[in-house]
Design a protein around this motif. Sequence first.
Motif, PDB file in Angstrom:
ATOM      1  N   HIS A  44       0.833  -1.205   0.000  1.00  0.00           N
ATOM      2  CA  HIS A  44       0.000   0.000   0.000  1.00  0.00           C
ATOM      3  C   HIS A  44       0.866   1.252   0.000  1.00  0.00           C
ATOM      4  O   HIS A  44       1.716   1.442   0.858  1.00  0.00           O
ATOM      5  CB  HIS A  44      -0.898  -0.019   1.232  1.00  0.00           C
ATOM      6  CG  HIS A  44      -1.900   1.069   1.278  1.00  0.00           C
ATOM      7  ND1 HIS A  44      -2.283   1.661   2.444  1.00  0.00           N
ATOM      8  CD2 HIS A  44      -2.623   1.697   0.305  1.00  0.00           C
ATOM      9  CE1 HIS A  44      -3.194   2.587   2.209  1.00  0.00           C
ATOM     10  NE2 HIS A  44      -3.406   2.627   0.918  1.00  0.00           N
ATOM     11  N   GLU A  46      -0.137   5.381  -0.715  1.00  0.00           N
ATOM     12  CA  GLU A  46      -1.219   6.288  -1.068  1.00  0.00           C
ATOM     13  C   GLU A  46      -0.972   7.646  -0.414  1.00  0.00           C
ATOM     14  O   GLU A  46      -0.523   7.724   0.723  1.00  0.00           O
ATOM     15  CB  GLU A  46      -2.516   5.682  -0.548  1.00  0.00           C
ATOM     16  CG  GLU A  46      -3.772   6.420  -0.859  1.00  0.00           C
ATOM     17  CD  GLU A  46      -4.992   5.638  -0.375  1.00  0.00           C
ATOM     18  OE1 GLU A  46      -5.881   5.420  -1.194  1.00  0.00           O
ATOM     19  OE2 GLU A  46      -5.044   5.255   0.817  1.00  0.00           O
ATOM     20  N   VAL A  59      -8.038  11.053  -2.291  1.00  0.00           N
ATOM     21  CA  VAL A  59      -6.835  10.381  -2.787  1.00  0.00           C
ATOM     22  C   VAL A  59      -6.169  11.258  -3.843  1.00  0.00           C
ATOM     23  O   VAL A  59      -6.772  11.590  -4.859  1.00  0.00           O
ATOM     24  CB  VAL A  59      -7.165   8.995  -3.385  1.00  0.00           C
ATOM     25  CG1 VAL A  59      -5.909   8.354  -3.954  1.00  0.00           C
ATOM     26  CG2 VAL A  59      -7.799   8.103  -2.330  1.00  0.00           C
ATOM     27  N   TRP A  61      -2.850  10.384  -4.824  1.00  0.00           N
ATOM     28  CA  TRP A  61      -2.073   9.391  -5.572  1.00  0.00           C
ATOM     29  C   TRP A  61      -2.243   8.041  -4.903  1.00  0.00           C
ATOM     30  O   TRP A  61      -2.180   7.937  -3.674  1.00  0.00           O
ATOM     31  CB  TRP A  61      -0.592   9.759  -5.601  1.00  0.00           C
ATOM     32  CG  TRP A  61       0.189   8.891  -6.544  1.00  0.00           C
ATOM     33  CD1 TRP A  61       0.729   7.671  -6.277  1.00  0.00           C
ATOM     34  CD2 TRP A  61       0.471   9.164  -7.903  1.00  0.00           C
ATOM     35  NE1 TRP A  61       1.344   7.173  -7.391  1.00  0.00           N
ATOM     36  CE2 TRP A  61       1.195   8.080  -8.414  1.00  0.00           C
ATOM     37  CE3 TRP A  61       0.170  10.220  -8.747  1.00  0.00           C
ATOM     38  CZ2 TRP A  61       1.637   8.021  -9.721  1.00  0.00           C
ATOM     39  CZ3 TRP A  61       0.617  10.169 -10.048  1.00  0.00           C
ATOM     40  CH2 TRP A  61       1.338   9.082 -10.526  1.00  0.00           C
ATOM     41  N   GLU A  62      -2.442   7.011  -5.706  1.00  0.00           N
ATOM     42  CA  GLU A  62      -2.517   5.641  -5.207  1.00  0.00           C
ATOM     43  C   GLU A  62      -1.675   4.780  -6.143  1.00  0.00           C
ATOM     44  O   GLU A  62      -1.903   4.765  -7.342  1.00  0.00           O
ATOM     45  CB  GLU A  62      -3.979   5.178  -5.173  1.00  0.00           C
ATOM     46  CG  GLU A  62      -4.246   4.024  -4.213  1.00  0.00           C
ATOM     47  CD  GLU A  62      -3.832   2.677  -4.778  1.00  0.00           C
ATOM     48  OE1 GLU A  62      -3.208   1.883  -4.054  1.00  0.00           O
ATOM     49  OE2 GLU A  62      -4.119   2.430  -5.962  1.00  0.00           O
ATOM     50  N   ARG A  63      -0.676   4.123  -5.582  1.00  0.00           N
ATOM     51  CA  ARG A  63       0.321   3.407  -6.375  1.00  0.00           C
ATOM     52  C   ARG A  63      -0.285   2.433  -7.376  1.00  0.00           C
ATOM     53  O   ARG A  63       0.088   2.432  -8.556  1.00  0.00           O
ATOM     54  CB  ARG A  63       1.282   2.660  -5.449  1.00  0.00           C
ATOM     55  CG  ARG A  63       2.430   1.969  -6.172  1.00  0.00           C
ATOM     56  CD  ARG A  63       3.282   1.174  -5.197  1.00  0.00           C
ATOM     57  NE  ARG A  63       2.578   0.026  -4.666  1.00  0.00           N
ATOM     58  CZ  ARG A  63       2.476  -1.154  -5.289  1.00  0.00           C
ATOM     59  NH1 ARG A  63       3.034  -1.344  -6.452  1.00  0.00           N
ATOM     60  NH2 ARG A  63       1.810  -2.145  -4.724  1.00  0.00           N
ATOM     61  N   LYS A  64      -1.214   1.616  -6.957  1.00  0.00           N
ATOM     62  CA  LYS A  64      -1.791   0.617  -7.866  1.00  0.00           C
ATOM     63  C   LYS A  64      -2.683   1.269  -8.911  1.00  0.00           C
ATOM     64  O   LYS A  64      -2.621   0.933 -10.087  1.00  0.00           O
ATOM     65  CB  LYS A  64      -2.561  -0.437  -7.071  1.00  0.00           C
ATOM     66  CG  LYS A  64      -1.642  -1.309  -6.238  1.00  0.00           C
ATOM     67  CD  LYS A  64      -2.405  -2.318  -5.409  1.00  0.00           C
ATOM     68  CE  LYS A  64      -1.435  -3.105  -4.529  1.00  0.00           C
ATOM     69  NZ  LYS A  64      -2.132  -3.993  -3.610  1.00  0.00           N
ATOM     70  N   ARG A  65      -3.505   2.216  -8.497  1.00  0.00           N
ATOM     71  CA  ARG A  65      -4.416   2.904  -9.415  1.00  0.00           C
ATOM     72  C   ARG A  65      -3.665   3.752 -10.443  1.00  0.00           C
ATOM     73  O   ARG A  65      -3.999   3.770 -11.623  1.00  0.00           O
ATOM     74  CB  ARG A  65      -5.366   3.804  -8.612  1.00  0.00           C
ATOM     75  CG  ARG A  65      -6.343   4.607  -9.464  1.00  0.00           C
ATOM     76  CD  ARG A  65      -7.033   5.699  -8.693  1.00  0.00           C
ATOM     77  NE  ARG A  65      -6.116   6.808  -8.495  1.00  0.00           N
ATOM     78  CZ  ARG A  65      -6.377   7.869  -7.758  1.00  0.00           C
ATOM     79  NH1 ARG A  65      -7.525   7.961  -7.112  1.00  0.00           N
ATOM     80  NH2 ARG A  65      -5.498   8.834  -7.625  1.00  0.00           N
ATOM     81  N   ASP A  66      -2.628   4.455  -9.965  1.00  0.00           N
ATOM     82  CA  ASP A  66      -1.932   5.423 -10.815  1.00  0.00           C
ATOM     83  C   ASP A  66      -0.667   4.880 -11.472  1.00  0.00           C
ATOM     84  O   ASP A  66       0.050   5.628 -12.124  1.00  0.00           O
ATOM     85  CB  ASP A  66      -1.616   6.683 -10.002  1.00  0.00           C
ATOM     86  CG  ASP A  66      -2.876   7.412  -9.576  1.00  0.00           C
ATOM     87  OD1 ASP A  66      -3.759   7.614 -10.430  1.00  0.00           O
ATOM     88  OD2 ASP A  66      -2.996   7.769  -8.388  1.00  0.00           O
ATOM     89  N   GLY A  67      -0.379   3.605 -11.290  1.00  0.00           N
ATOM     90  CA  GLY A  67       0.734   2.986 -12.003  1.00  0.00           C
ATOM     91  C   GLY A  67       2.107   3.271 -11.439  1.00  0.00           C
ATOM     92  O   GLY A  67       2.994   3.721 -12.162  1.00  0.00           O
TER      93      GLY A  67
END
Length: 94
Positions: A44, A46, A59, A61-67
């Motif tokens: 995680h 974020e 949010v 920035w979210e690592r998984k969502r934003d690549g």
Amino acid sequence: MKITIHYCTQCQWLLRAGWYAQELLSTFGESLEQVALAPSHGGHFEVLITTDAQSEPEVVWERKRDGGFPDIKELKRRVRDRLDPERDLGHIDR
């Protein structure tokens, strides 16, 4: 305005999270009430922004969502757009 950076302790992302916090504080200074580091797990990462006590965190920035992880310029732009859209970030905006 408060910023919270959730980072995975298992992935050893504390230094990265700390660097982002330092960069945001250096750029926005006293415009920010707080930048908090929040340990997490499971990959995680974020960045959340809370504009006032009554609002839900948003949010940024979210690592998984934003690549992956944000480029610091992009993270600063996203924070600026929520904090003070008219603010000039100097060379970052060019």
